[in-house]
Design a protein around this motif. Structure first.
Motif, PDB file in Angstrom:
ATOM      1  N   ALA A 250       4.251  -4.072  19.602  1.00 42.61           N
ATOM      2  CA  ALA A 250       5.619  -4.470  19.268  1.00 42.61           C
ATOM      3  C   ALA A 250       5.646  -5.416  18.072  1.00 42.61           C
ATOM      4  O   ALA A 250       6.439  -5.243  17.137  1.00 42.61           O
ATOM      5  CB  ALA A 250       6.281  -5.124  20.485  1.00 42.61           C
ATOM      6  N   GLU A 251       4.783  -6.429  18.099  1.00 37.40           N
ATOM      7  CA  GLU A 251       4.778  -7.429  17.031  1.00 37.40           C
ATOM      8  C   GLU A 251       4.293  -6.840  15.713  1.00 37.40           C
ATOM      9  O   GLU A 251       4.970  -6.930  14.684  1.00 37.40           O
ATOM     10  CB  GLU A 251       3.885  -8.595  17.438  1.00 37.40           C
ATOM     11  N   CYS A 252       3.114  -6.229  15.744  1.00 41.00           N
ATOM     12  CA  CYS A 252       2.512  -5.728  14.510  1.00 41.00           C
ATOM     13  C   CYS A 252       3.246  -4.498  13.971  1.00 41.00           C
ATOM     14  O   CYS A 252       3.376  -4.333  12.758  1.00 41.00           O
ATOM     15  CB  CYS A 252       1.039  -5.398  14.746  1.00 41.00           C
ATOM     16  N   GLY A 253       3.731  -3.646  14.873  1.00 42.06           N
ATOM     17  CA  GLY A 253       4.458  -2.468  14.443  1.00 42.06           C
ATOM     18  C   GLY A 253       5.696  -2.820  13.649  1.00 42.06           C
ATOM     19  O   GLY A 253       5.991  -2.218  12.613  1.00 42.06           O
ATOM     20  N   ASN A 254       6.437  -3.808  14.098  1.00 45.36           N
ATOM     21  CA  ASN A 254       7.653  -4.208  13.395  1.00 45.36           C
ATOM     22  C   ASN A 254       7.347  -4.931  12.091  1.00 45.36           C
ATOM     23  O   ASN A 254       8.098  -4.812  11.122  1.00 45.36           O
ATOM     24  CB  ASN A 254       8.518  -5.079  14.304  1.00 45.36           C
ATOM     25  N   VAL A 255       6.235  -5.681  12.044  1.00 42.65           N
ATOM     26  CA  VAL A 255       5.828  -6.315  10.789  1.00 42.65           C
ATOM     27  C   VAL A 255       5.510  -5.255   9.743  1.00 42.65           C
ATOM     28  O   VAL A 255       5.969  -5.322   8.597  1.00 42.65           O
ATOM     29  CB  VAL A 255       4.607  -7.230  11.015  1.00 42.65           C
ATOM     30  N   VAL A 256       4.719  -4.267  10.126  1.00 42.86           N
ATOM     31  CA  VAL A 256       4.322  -3.216   9.187  1.00 42.86           C
ATOM     32  C   VAL A 256       5.524  -2.405   8.730  1.00 42.86           C
ATOM     33  O   VAL A 256       5.668  -2.076   7.540  1.00 42.86           O
ATOM     34  CB  VAL A 256       3.256  -2.290   9.825  1.00 42.86           C
ATOM     35  N   GLU A 257       6.445  -2.090   9.658  1.00 42.16           N
ATOM     36  CA  GLU A 257       7.632  -1.311   9.295  1.00 42.16           C
ATOM     37  C   GLU A 257       8.556  -2.113   8.384  1.00 42.16           C
ATOM     38  O   GLU A 257       9.072  -1.594   7.394  1.00 42.16           O
ATOM     39  CB  GLU A 257       8.380  -0.890  10.561  1.00 42.16           C
ATOM     40  N   ARG A 258       8.784  -3.364   8.702  1.00 38.71           N
ATOM     41  CA  ARG A 258       9.740  -4.166   7.935  1.00 38.71           C
ATOM     42  C   ARG A 258       9.202  -4.526   6.559  1.00 38.71           C
ATOM     43  O   ARG A 258       9.944  -4.663   5.593  1.00 38.71           O
ATOM     44  CB  ARG A 258      10.094  -5.435   8.710  1.00 38.71           C
ATOM     45  N   LEU A 259       7.879  -4.712   6.471  1.00 41.94           N
ATOM     46  CA  LEU A 259       7.261  -5.065   5.191  1.00 41.94           C
ATOM     47  C   LEU A 259       6.484  -3.879   4.627  1.00 41.94           C
ATOM     48  O   LEU A 259       5.438  -4.050   3.998  1.00 41.94           O
ATOM     49  CB  LEU A 259       6.336  -6.272   5.378  1.00 41.94           C
ATOM     50  N   GLY A 260       7.010  -2.687   4.844  1.00 43.79           N
ATOM     51  CA  GLY A 260       6.335  -1.449   4.472  1.00 43.79           C
ATOM     52  C   GLY A 260       5.713  -1.418   3.089  1.00 43.79           C
ATOM     53  O   GLY A 260       4.550  -0.997   2.939  1.00 43.79           O
ATOM     54  N   PRO A 261       6.430  -1.842   2.028  1.00 43.46           N
ATOM     55  CA  PRO A 261       5.850  -1.779   0.678  1.00 43.46           C
ATOM     56  C   PRO A 261       4.588  -2.613   0.502  1.00 43.46           C
ATOM     57  O   PRO A 261       3.812  -2.370  -0.422  1.00 43.46           O
ATOM     58  CB  PRO A 261       6.990  -2.326  -0.198  1.00 43.46           C
ATOM     59  N   LEU A 262       4.365  -3.579   1.397  1.00 39.96           N
ATOM     60  CA  LEU A 262       3.167  -4.407   1.301  1.00 39.96           C
ATOM     61  C   LEU A 262       1.981  -3.801   2.041  1.00 39.96           C
ATOM     62  O   LEU A 262       0.856  -4.280   1.912  1.00 39.96           O
ATOM     63  CB  LEU A 262       3.445  -5.806   1.875  1.00 39.96           C
ATOM     64  N   PHE A 263       2.241  -2.763   2.826  1.00 39.49           N
ATOM     65  CA  PHE A 263       1.195  -2.144   3.653  1.00 39.49           C
ATOM     66  C   PHE A 263       1.019  -0.673   3.247  1.00 39.49           C
ATOM     67  O   PHE A 263       1.253   0.232   4.037  1.00 39.49           O
ATOM     68  CB  PHE A 263       1.562  -2.247   5.138  1.00 39.49           C
TER      69      PHE A 263
END
Length: 307
Positions: A205-218
């Motif tokens: 839940a935590e990491c999935g939303n970080v990666v999705e919300r900051l997609g251009p950085l990942f």
């Protein structure tokens, strides 16, 4: 009280565990570099396929050493490639990781290993092993200690050679989303450290939303992050898992004193840290610029960046 919230962008899997990430990466991005490892002073890439193979080898060794489903395995080390490797190997054996700060005293180690019921301790150095051994008489559930710098990874891999792929696959699927992935202990500023149980679902839940919300950085195959925070701290752990989830290239730095040099050699596209660390990097760079007679140019560049 003012509250602010954002809708979730990531749909957490209904089941499964964090080992699904490395299996998916090896299947979908087999030749993409997902790790950076320092060999002979030079950063070398570890592909998703290679990382999975290494994790499976060590996980088989843990199983051969008697680690069972749900067992607690302590991990006492600085932030290094082996930390991430062992973390995923512990999960792949169906066990639960109990991180311990590498600066912990024997008394703190005894409390955390005893309170969690750790059956095995994976430590970095001879000093760490000595600290564990000094309190081992008070840890009846601790069955063994393995030292990274004494070849624990290679030895576990060799010991697990006879463990079947079928058994390992069963172990990798043993944990479910709501099962514990790790027990992270608090600093102990309000009494003895307290174990916080975090599930596989919590990390998704935590990491999935970080990666999705900051997609251009990942961006897979393009982005990279250098982890220099303690992997024993939950923030460092989130960086680890988010990098694997993306996946992007992850490098681990054991000694923060070399951070400035390693930023230049590893060349991460993304840095995650705390203000104190960035202040030290800034002050170090500014002092070097002043010593080289470039202080005014540095200050002008800093003002431009702020603007």
């Amino acid at each position: 009280m003012r509250e602010f919230s954002l809708p979730a962008l990531y749909e957490v899997p209904t089941d499964g565990n964090l080992t699904d990430l490395i299996r998916r990466n090896a299947s979908q991005h087999p030749d993409v570099a997902v790790m950076g490892r320092k060999d002979g002073g030079v950063w070398t890439d570890v592909t998703a396929k290679e990382f999975l193979a290494e994790v499976r080898g060590v996980a088989k060794g843990l199983i051969a050493a008697g680690v069972g489903v749900g067992d607690r395995v302590a991990l006492l080390s600085r932030t290094r490639y082996e930390w991430v490797l062992l973390d995923f190997a512990i999960w792949s054996a169906g066990a639960v990781t109990v991180p311990v700060y590498e600066t912990s005293s024997p008394e703190q180690i005894q409390w955390i290993l005893g309170d969690s019921g750790a059956s095995l301790a994976l430590v970095e150095s001879a000093a760490h092993e000595a600290a564990v051994e000094s309190v081992r008489a008070n840890l009846p559930e601790l069955r063994g200690v393995r030292q990274i710098e004494a070849g624990a990874v290679a030895r576990l891999t060799a010991e697990g050679a006879d463990v079947s792929d079928e058994l390992l696959d069963e172990r990798m699927s043993a944990a479910h989303a709501d099962d514990p992935a790790t027990i992270v202990y608090t600093s102990g500023t309000t009494g003895r450290p307290k174990g916080c149980v975090l599930t596989h679902r919590a990390f998704f839940a935590e990491c999935g939303n970080v990666v999705e919300r900051l997609g251009p950085l990942f961006r897979t195959g393009e982005s990279s992050v250098l982890l220099f925070l303690p992997a024993a701290h939950v923030f460092g752990r989130l960086i680890e898992v988010a990098s694997v989830m993306a996946p992007i290239r992850l490098g681990c730095l054991p000694d923060i004193k070399t951070l400035t040099d390693e930023l230049a050699s590893f060349r991460p596209t993304l840095i995650l840290g705390v203000p104190r660390v960035f202040e030290k990097v800034y002050n170090s760079a500014r002092a070097k610029a002043q010593a080289d007679g470039k202080g005014k140019i540095f200050d002008k560049a800093a003002h431009t960046a702020i603007a």
